[in-house]
Design a protein around this motif. Structure first.
Motif, PDB file in Angstrom:
ATOM      1  N   ALA A 178       0.846  -1.189   0.000  1.00  0.00           N
ATOM      2  CA  ALA A 178       0.000   0.000   0.000  1.00  0.00           C
ATOM      3  C   ALA A 178       0.889   1.248   0.000  1.00  0.00           C
ATOM      4  CB  ALA A 178      -0.914  -0.003   1.224  1.00  0.00           C
ATOM      5  N   GLY A 179       0.868   1.973  -1.072  1.00  0.00           N
ATOM      6  CA  GLY A 179       1.683   3.184  -1.160  1.00  0.00           C
ATOM      7  C   GLY A 179       3.150   2.950  -1.422  1.00  0.00           C
ATOM      8  N   TYR A 180       3.543   1.706  -1.700  1.00  0.00           N
ATOM      9  CA  TYR A 180       4.963   1.410  -1.951  1.00  0.00           C
ATOM     10  C   TYR A 180       5.280   1.733  -3.415  1.00  0.00           C
ATOM     11  CZ  TYR A 180       9.418  -1.143  -1.782  1.00  0.00           C
ATOM     12  OH  TYR A 180      10.755  -1.495  -1.819  1.00  0.00           O
ATOM     13  N   GLY A 181       6.052   2.804  -3.611  1.00  0.00           N
ATOM     14  CA  GLY A 181       6.332   3.266  -4.963  1.00  0.00           C
ATOM     15  C   GLY A 181       7.789   3.153  -5.360  1.00  0.00           C
ATOM     16  N   LYS A 182       8.132   3.806  -6.453  1.00  0.00           N
ATOM     17  CA  LYS A 182       9.484   3.703  -6.999  1.00  0.00           C
ATOM     18  C   LYS A 182      10.536   4.272  -6.032  1.00  0.00           C
ATOM     19  CE  LYS A 182       7.790   3.848 -11.747  1.00  0.00           C
ATOM     20  NZ  LYS A 182       7.757   4.573 -13.053  1.00  0.00           N
ATOM     21  N   ALA A 183      10.206   5.372  -5.370  1.00  0.00           N
ATOM     22  CA  ALA A 183      11.171   5.955  -4.425  1.00  0.00           C
ATOM     23  C   ALA A 183      11.462   4.980  -3.284  1.00  0.00           C
ATOM     24  CB  ALA A 183      10.638   7.281  -3.877  1.00  0.00           C
ATOM     25  N   ASP A 184      10.438   4.284  -2.815  1.00  0.00           N
ATOM     26  CA  ASP A 184      10.627   3.295  -1.757  1.00  0.00           C
ATOM     27  C   ASP A 184      11.496   2.140  -2.257  1.00  0.00           C
ATOM     28  OD1 ASP A 184       8.615   4.432   0.222  1.00  0.00           O
ATOM     29  OD2 ASP A 184       7.342   4.097  -1.528  1.00  0.00           O
ATOM     30  N   PRO A 267      -7.108  -8.799  -5.540  1.00  0.00           N
ATOM     31  CA  PRO A 267      -6.090  -8.879  -6.592  1.00  0.00           C
ATOM     32  C   PRO A 267      -4.685  -8.706  -6.019  1.00  0.00           C
ATOM     33  CG  PRO A 267      -7.859  -7.383  -7.217  1.00  0.00           C
ATOM     34  CD  PRO A 267      -8.046  -7.694  -5.760  1.00  0.00           C
ATOM     35  N   MET A 268      -3.700  -9.070  -6.830  1.00  0.00           N
ATOM     36  CA  MET A 268      -2.310  -8.827  -6.480  1.00  0.00           C
ATOM     37  C   MET A 268      -2.086  -7.332  -6.296  1.00  0.00           C
ATOM     38  SD  MET A 268       0.754  -9.893  -5.958  1.00  0.00           S
ATOM     39  CE  MET A 268       2.371  -9.108  -5.873  1.00  0.00           C
ATOM     40  N   PRO A 269      -1.427  -6.901  -5.215  1.00  0.00           N
ATOM     41  CA  PRO A 269      -1.170  -5.473  -5.054  1.00  0.00           C
ATOM     42  C   PRO A 269      -0.244  -4.946  -6.146  1.00  0.00           C
ATOM     43  CG  PRO A 269       0.018  -6.737  -3.393  1.00  0.00           C
ATOM     44  CD  PRO A 269      -0.909  -7.685  -4.090  1.00  0.00           C
ATOM     45  N   GLN A 270      -0.337  -3.657  -6.379  1.00  0.00           N
ATOM     46  CA  GLN A 270       0.455  -3.018  -7.420  1.00  0.00           C
ATOM     47  C   GLN A 270       1.916  -2.901  -6.989  1.00  0.00           C
ATOM     48  OE1 GLN A 270      -0.568  -1.998 -10.561  1.00  0.00           O
ATOM     49  NE2 GLN A 270       1.618  -1.714 -10.880  1.00  0.00           N
ATOM     50  N   LEU A 271       2.830  -3.380  -7.827  1.00  0.00           N
ATOM     51  CA  LEU A 271       4.262  -3.216  -7.606  1.00  0.00           C
ATOM     52  C   LEU A 271       4.718  -1.917  -8.273  1.00  0.00           C
ATOM     53  CD1 LEU A 271       5.286  -6.928  -8.290  1.00  0.00           C
ATOM     54  CD2 LEU A 271       4.728  -5.842  -6.104  1.00  0.00           C
ATOM     55  N   PRO A 272       5.919  -1.425  -7.958  1.00  0.00           N
ATOM     56  CA  PRO A 272       6.310  -0.100  -8.456  1.00  0.00           C
ATOM     57  C   PRO A 272       6.181   0.079  -9.972  1.00  0.00           C
ATOM     58  CG  PRO A 272       7.776  -0.760  -6.698  1.00  0.00           C
ATOM     59  CD  PRO A 272       6.883  -1.934  -6.968  1.00  0.00           C
ATOM     60  N   TRP A 273       6.651  -0.895 -10.748  1.00  0.00           N
ATOM     61  CA  TRP A 273       6.495  -0.824 -12.203  1.00  0.00           C
ATOM     62  C   TRP A 273       5.447  -1.830 -12.708  1.00  0.00           C
ATOM     63  CZ3 TRP A 273      10.985   0.121  -9.701  1.00  0.00           C
ATOM     64  CH2 TRP A 273      11.661   1.309 -10.016  1.00  0.00           C
ATOM     65  N   GLY A 274       5.317  -2.920 -12.020  1.00  0.00           N
ATOM     66  CA  GLY A 274       4.358  -3.941 -12.426  1.00  0.00           C
ATOM     67  C   GLY A 274       4.883  -4.928 -13.430  1.00  0.00           C
TER      68      GLY A 274
END
Length: 390
Positions: A178-184, A267-274
């Motif tokens: 949740a909220g884990y993005g590219k910067a993380d 569903p599978m959670p969203q990864l930074p790029w997917g």
């Protein structure tokens, strides 16, 4: 077990996204062999597949010597009539990696980058940790799972996935991402420790695939989702691939079940790029992918090229598992995909000009084995058909 199971011995099936028989030899007559009754064979295999414990429904796509077959069986939700259809969007999990590998093969052929490039050439900031005793991680190491990178970032995800069948696992993954993005991701990448020389040992890594997507974004100056849609739209007429869904598309996403939980899961959670596990596609779109693979154009040929050979039977190409020495199947290319509520397989078998895609809306310890058995049965029947005169 047949040779692709060598991959299973190297990792758990599900840590790739999340989660990637000895049979009697028969002759191949080659040429345009009639596909009479093959549709009935696929029907039979699909019906047998959903008789397995916990499996609610399945879809199978086959491209055989230019002929296309799609079969859907079962009900998406237990006790509620409603089979999957050609409009159903499926999460294809780690099959997403083969799409990323194809894009990277195209980039290599276009000389946008080189397989032996140090990956740090494409990263902002200093990453002295992404090497071992002066030997850097190279692009070929990302593609062949030999870079020594962890399977997932953040590292906590690997602990969660170690107990994949626990009914709490999907919820734990959702919380982690949740909220884990590219910067993380890049923050956590700074803390990775490489413990052996890259290029030697197999260690399945979705982290490496996410980095592959970042590198592609860098060399093409475009976001990964756009690169994916543009390349496969132009080269394979695959216009329906998605990493993220809008509200209308989300309504078509397959319902699915995790392990032995009778309640549908998220569903599978969203990864930074997917790129490592978030692609969604319909079965007709996957038929187009099978046809693209079997056409064996220059990009496909490059993506199927072995980048590292572990033994005479098992190699890795651009994320593709390459299996040789199978008397029935010949040399073939395969990948498994899995998310908490779906598992699938793709097989490309040039010996028979044959591509097979199988997907279920359940994800458990035995799901991959059930799909393998279904694929083996189909290949046996096709091989027997080619060995029968007339």
């Amino acid at each position: 077990m047949h040779a692709i199971s060598r991959v299973v011995r190297n990792r758990r099936w599900f840590t790739g996204l999340v989660l990637s028989t000895a049979l009697l030899s028969v002759g191949c007559l080659g040429g345009q062999v009639p596909a009479k009754d093959l549709g009935a064979d696929i029907d039979d295999v699909a019906a047998t597949l959903i008789e397995q414990p916990l499996l609610h429904s399945a879809s199978i796509a086959v491209v055989y010597r230019g002929q296309e077959f799609i079969r859907h069986r079962g009900d998406m939700e237990a006790g509620k009539p409603g089979p999957p259809t050609d409009a159903t969007l499926y999460e294809i999990g780690s099959l997403s990696k083969t799409l990323a590998g194809t894009l990277m093969a195209n980039a290599v052929l276009e000389r946008r980058l080189g397989l032996d490039d140090d990956i740090r050439m494409y990263l902002q900031g200093d990453y002295p940790n992404l090497q071992y005793k002066g030997e850097p991680i190279r692009i070929r190491h990302l593609l062949s799972h030999t870079g020594g990178l962890p399977n997932m970032l953040p590292d906590r995800a690997n602990t969660v996935l170690a107990d994949f069948t626990n009914q709490r696992t999907p919820q734990a993954l959702n919380a982690l991402y949740a909220g884990y993005g590219k910067a993380d991701f890049f923050r956590d990448l700074h803390a990775v420790e490489i413990r052996q020389a890259p290029g030697k040992d197999y260690a399945y890594s979705s982290t490496g695939t996410e980095l592959t997507a970042h590198i592609l974004e860098t060399v093409y100056a475009s976001d990964y989702a756009s690169l994916l849609r543009r390349f496969f739209g132009d080269s394979a007429a695959m216009t329906g691939l998605r990493i993220r869904l809008d509200d209308t598309e989300a309504a078509r996403l397959a319902v699915g079940y995790h392990s032995d939980n009778p309640v549908p899961t998220t569903p599978m959670p969203q990864l930074p790029w997917g790129a490592s596990g978030n692609v969604k596609a319909t079965v007709p779109e996957m038929v187009k992918y099978l046809k693209f693979q079997l056409a064996d154009g220059p990009v496909v040929k490059e993506s199927h090229r072995a980048l590292v050979t572990f033994d005479p039977e098992f190699s890795i190409g651009y994320f593709w598992n390459i299996v040789a020495g199978d008397r029935l199947k010949g040399t073939y290319y395969a990948h498994h995909g899995g998310v908490p509520r779906s598992q699938c397989y793709i097989y490309i078998l040039p010996k028979y000009d044959l591509g097979i895609f199988v997907i279920t809306n359940q994800s458990g310890d035995e799901t991959a084995h059930a799909m393998e058995a279904a694929i083996d049965t189909l290949v046996e029947r096709i091989a027997a058909r080619e060995n029968t005169p007339g």
